[in-house]
Every structure is written in structure tokens, then in C-alpha cells.
Scaffold this active site. Structure first.
Site, PDB file in Angstrom:
ATOM      1  N   ASN A 116       9.009   1.606   3.018  1.00  0.00           N
ATOM      2  CA  ASN A 116       8.659   1.253   1.639  1.00  0.00           C
ATOM      3  C   ASN A 116       7.136   1.227   1.566  1.00  0.00           C
ATOM      4  O   ASN A 116       6.510   0.295   2.049  1.00  0.00           O
ATOM      5  CB  ASN A 116       9.262  -0.115   1.298  1.00  0.00           C
ATOM      6  CG  ASN A 116       8.782  -0.631  -0.051  1.00  0.00           C
ATOM      7  OD1 ASN A 116       8.186   0.111  -0.831  1.00  0.00           O
ATOM      8  ND2 ASN A 116       9.039  -1.903  -0.308  1.00  0.00           N
ATOM      9  N   TRP A 117       6.579   2.248   0.949  1.00  0.00           N
ATOM     10  CA  TRP A 117       5.105   2.358   0.927  1.00  0.00           C
ATOM     11  C   TRP A 117       4.457   1.449  -0.100  1.00  0.00           C
ATOM     12  O   TRP A 117       3.236   1.360  -0.171  1.00  0.00           O
ATOM     13  CB  TRP A 117       4.701   3.806   0.673  1.00  0.00           C
ATOM     14  CG  TRP A 117       5.061   4.743   1.795  1.00  0.00           C
ATOM     15  CD1 TRP A 117       5.614   4.403   3.005  1.00  0.00           C
ATOM     16  CD2 TRP A 117       4.908   6.168   1.821  1.00  0.00           C
ATOM     17  NE1 TRP A 117       5.804   5.522   3.765  1.00  0.00           N
ATOM     18  CE2 TRP A 117       5.379   6.620   3.062  1.00  0.00           C
ATOM     19  CE3 TRP A 117       4.422   7.091   0.903  1.00  0.00           C
ATOM     20  CZ2 TRP A 117       5.367   7.962   3.417  1.00  0.00           C
ATOM     21  CZ3 TRP A 117       4.414   8.440   1.257  1.00  0.00           C
ATOM     22  CH2 TRP A 117       4.873   8.868   2.501  1.00  0.00           C
TER      23      TRP A 117
ATOM     24  N   HIS B  42      13.624  -5.713  -4.689  1.00  0.00           N
ATOM     25  CA  HIS B  42      12.621  -6.123  -3.700  1.00  0.00           C
ATOM     26  C   HIS B  42      11.996  -7.456  -4.136  1.00  0.00           C
ATOM     27  O   HIS B  42      11.822  -7.699  -5.332  1.00  0.00           O
ATOM     28  CB  HIS B  42      11.540  -5.043  -3.566  1.00  0.00           C
ATOM     29  CG  HIS B  42      10.681  -5.276  -2.362  1.00  0.00           C
ATOM     30  ND1 HIS B  42       9.649  -6.185  -2.369  1.00  0.00           N
ATOM     31  CD2 HIS B  42      10.739  -4.762  -1.115  1.00  0.00           C
ATOM     32  CE1 HIS B  42       9.096  -6.207  -1.159  1.00  0.00           C
ATOM     33  NE2 HIS B  42       9.737  -5.358  -0.379  1.00  0.00           N
TER      34      HIS B  42
ATOM     35  N   GLU C 235      15.431  -9.306   3.692  1.00  0.00           N
ATOM     36  CA  GLU C 235      13.997  -9.465   3.922  1.00  0.00           C
ATOM     37  C   GLU C 235      13.581 -10.890   3.572  1.00  0.00           C
ATOM     38  O   GLU C 235      13.350 -11.194   2.382  1.00  0.00           O
ATOM     39  CB  GLU C 235      13.204  -8.504   3.031  1.00  0.00           C
ATOM     40  CG  GLU C 235      13.539  -7.046   3.217  1.00  0.00           C
ATOM     41  CD  GLU C 235      12.421  -6.136   2.728  1.00  0.00           C
ATOM     42  OE1 GLU C 235      11.909  -5.371   3.540  1.00  0.00           O
ATOM     43  OE2 GLU C 235      12.052  -6.217   1.549  1.00  0.00           O
TER      44      GLU C 235
ATOM     45  N   GLY D 141       4.861  -8.958   5.185  1.00  0.00           N
ATOM     46  CA  GLY D 141       3.421  -8.765   5.171  1.00  0.00           C
ATOM     47  C   GLY D 141       2.647  -9.903   5.801  1.00  0.00           C
ATOM     48  O   GLY D 141       1.431  -9.999   5.661  1.00  0.00           O
TER      49      GLY D 141
ATOM     50  N   GLY E  99       7.460  -2.151   5.564  1.00  0.00           N
ATOM     51  CA  GLY E  99       6.303  -1.991   4.701  1.00  0.00           C
ATOM     52  C   GLY E  99       5.106  -1.486   5.492  1.00  0.00           C
ATOM     53  O   GLY E  99       4.962  -0.294   5.765  1.00  0.00           O
ATOM     54  N   GLY E 100       4.257  -2.420   5.902  1.00  0.00           N
ATOM     55  CA  GLY E 100       2.978  -2.084   6.542  1.00  0.00           C
ATOM     56  C   GLY E 100       3.049  -1.020   7.627  1.00  0.00           C
ATOM     57  O   GLY E 100       2.285  -0.043   7.611  1.00  0.00           O
TER      58      GLY E 100
HETATM   59  P1  13P Z   1       6.165  -5.548   5.819  1.00  0.00           P
HETATM   60  O1  13P Z   1       6.854  -4.652   6.817  1.00  0.00           O
HETATM   61  O2  13P Z   1       4.766  -5.118   5.498  1.00  0.00           O
HETATM   62  O3  13P Z   1       6.275  -6.986   6.213  1.00  0.00           O
HETATM   63  O4  13P Z   1       6.981  -5.392   4.436  1.00  0.00           O
HETATM   64  C1  13P Z   1       8.339  -5.496   4.448  1.00  0.00           C
HETATM   65  C2  13P Z   1       8.855  -5.060   3.139  1.00  0.00           C
HETATM   66  O5  13P Z   1       8.636  -5.700   2.130  1.00  0.00           O
HETATM   67  C3  13P Z   1       9.596  -3.798   3.082  1.00  0.00           C
HETATM   68  O6  13P Z   1      10.226  -3.639   1.864  1.00  0.00           O
END
Ligand code: 13P
Length: 257
Positions: free
Chosen positions: A10-11, A95, A167, A173, A235-236
Site C-alpha cells: 500500500n503506497w 484502511h 492492521e 508506521g 506500507g513503508g
Molecule cells: P506500515 O507498513 O508503514 O506500518 O503501514 C502499514 C499499512 O498501513 C499498510 O496498509
């Protein structure tokens, strides 16, 4: 029951169209051999058409980060699922960032999920508790309630195209991930058991459930070695092509047949 692992990047609000294109061009040669894993990237809306062309004939699938249930109309800034259907395989809904910043509710998540499924696409439904809820011992009941609300009215026959992403908000994050064992416990008790309650054991055992929240190459194996975790929503670490390829490689190694 073998479930195909699914690793999705997920960018969020990152990467311009040229950067998105460069990423997938760099990614494809790195992931050719990991056929047992379903691979998905979710760029911003702006990049979807160009990236869809670049991914044609490749094993990498495309997801949108959101999608409106109405086909068209006076919904300034929105993009409809009907508009997305020719470009993407999945739409992410619910999300925690869209719930928090775009006023997404359990009801709108449910409407979106049903619209995505009605168009024949796959949906990745994100659920997860806040730190306060976690501290208060409400994780299981809250997450289970989110799953139940998101799937309300979804027919059993569509469940093969549903992926749930657990999540925990406090792990997104922050660099602070849940332990693999803890994530597995919540996924089993609050997500899979809820699906079992709603649809029966066969559907629940076939349902794919991802973990998300500070997943990175160094902790991916810990998550993938858990029996109820079928992949990751990242994400990251999905923004770096080498890290993302490494996550796919680890999923393939740990989960692969
Ligand atoms: P991170 O991997 O940056 O913690 O984000 C997770 C996320 O929200 C994926 O949808």
C-alpha cells in the site's frame, strides 16, 4: 486447506506516476521466481492507468487504495469502483487512515466492499484497533465487530474474493509491530472465528487474512510462520523495491508449497 499467500504494497500518498512506473519495472525481474505468492501493488489513483499497462502480462496485480460505490455522480474528488474495474484486480477499503481522515465508517466500508465484489473484483478490507482499545482489552470484540459490519450482506459465494487485513493502528508506521504470535491470536480469534460464525468453517478456513503494521524484511518471517497469517499489507517497506521484493521472497520461502 492451503491458502495462497498475498503480499500487498500500500503506497499510500507516495510516488509520482514516473516513480511508480520505475518501481514496477525494477520489481518485475526481482520477483520472477516466487510464483506461489500473490503480489499486489497499490499506487495512488493517478498512477493506476500507466502502471496497469506496465504490469500487463506480469504476475504483479494492481490494487486501488479506495473506491466509491456509486458508479458516477456528484461526488467531488471520488473515484468509482466502476471506473477502476478495467485497471485493478483489488480495491482496498476501510484502511485506518481513510477511516480516520476521510470519515470512513463501518457502513461505508460495507457499501464499498459490496460494490467492489459486485464488479467482480477482489477486496482487501482493513480492520484494526487503536492503542486505547488495545489497552482497554477491547481488541477482539472491536475487530470482530468491524469484520462483521464490513461483511454484512456479502454472500458466501463472494468470500473467495475477500481478503481481510488486520492492521492494529498502533503498529502502522510506528516501527512497533505486534508480535507474530499476538497477531496470529487476534487473526484467529477475532477475524477467522467471526467469518466462521457468519459463513461456517469451510469458508473461514479458505479465507485469506493478512497482517499489517510495520512489516519489514527483518520481521516478515515471524509473521509468515504463523498458521493463520496468509500474507502482509505493507506500507513503508513496500516503497523500497528491494525491501518489497525481499518480503515476497520471504513469504514464498516460509509459506510456499
Ligand atoms: P506500515 O507498513 O508503514 O506500518 O503501514 C502499514 C499499512 O498501513 C499498510 O496498509
Amino acid at each position: 486447506m492451503t491458502r495462497t499467500p498475498i503480499v500487498a504494497g500500500n503506497w499510500k500518498m507516495n510516488k509520482t506516476p514516473p516513480e511508480s512506473l520505475q518501481f514496477v519495472r525494477d520489481l518485475l525481474p526481482k520477483i520472477e521466481t516466487f510464483g506461489t505468492v500473490e503480489k499486489v501493488v497499490a499506487p495512488t489513483y493517478l498512477s493506476l492507468t500507466a502502471v496497469a499497462s506496465a504490469l500487463q502480462g506480469s504476475p504483479v496485480k494492481l490494487a486501488a487504495q479506495n473506491g466509491h460505490w456509486e458508479a458516477s455522480g456528484a461526488y467531488t474528488s471520488e473515484v468509482s469502483v466502476a471506473m477502476l474495474r478495467d485497471y485493478v484486480s483489488y480495491v482496498i477499503v476501510g484502511h485506518s487512515e481513510t477511516r480516520a481522515y476521510l470519515n470512513e465508517t463501518d457502513e461505508s466500508v460495507n457499501r464499498k466492499a459490496k460494490a467492489v465484489l459486485a464488479k467482480g473484483l477482489g477486496v482487501i478490507i482493513a480492520v484494526g484497533e487503536s492503542l486505547e482499545q488495545n489497552d482497554a482489552g477491547q481488541t477482539e470484540s472491536f475487530v470482530s465487530g468491524q469484520v462483521r459490519a464490513a461483511l454484512d450482506g456479502v454472500p458466501a459465494g463472494d468470500m473467495a474474493r475477500v481478503v481481510i487485513a488486520y492492521e492494529p493502528i498502533w503498529a502502522i508506521g510506528t516501527g512497533r509491530s505486534a508480535s507474530g504470535e499476538l497477531a496470529n491470536t487476534i487473526i484467529a480469534s477475532a477475524v477467522r472465528d467471526t467469518i466462521s460464525d457468519m459463513y461456517g468453517q469451510t469458508v473461514a478456513e479458505a479465507a485469506r487474512i493478512q497482517y499489517g503494521g510495520s512489516v519489514k524484511p527483518s520481521n516478515m518471517a515471524e509473521f509468515m510462520s504463523q498458521p493463520d497469517i496468509d500474507g502482509a499489507l505493507v506500507g513503508g517497506a513496500s516503497l523500497d523495491v528491494n525491501d518489497f521484493a525481499s518480503l515476497i521472497e520471504i513469504a514464498s520461502r516460509v509459506k510456499g508449497s
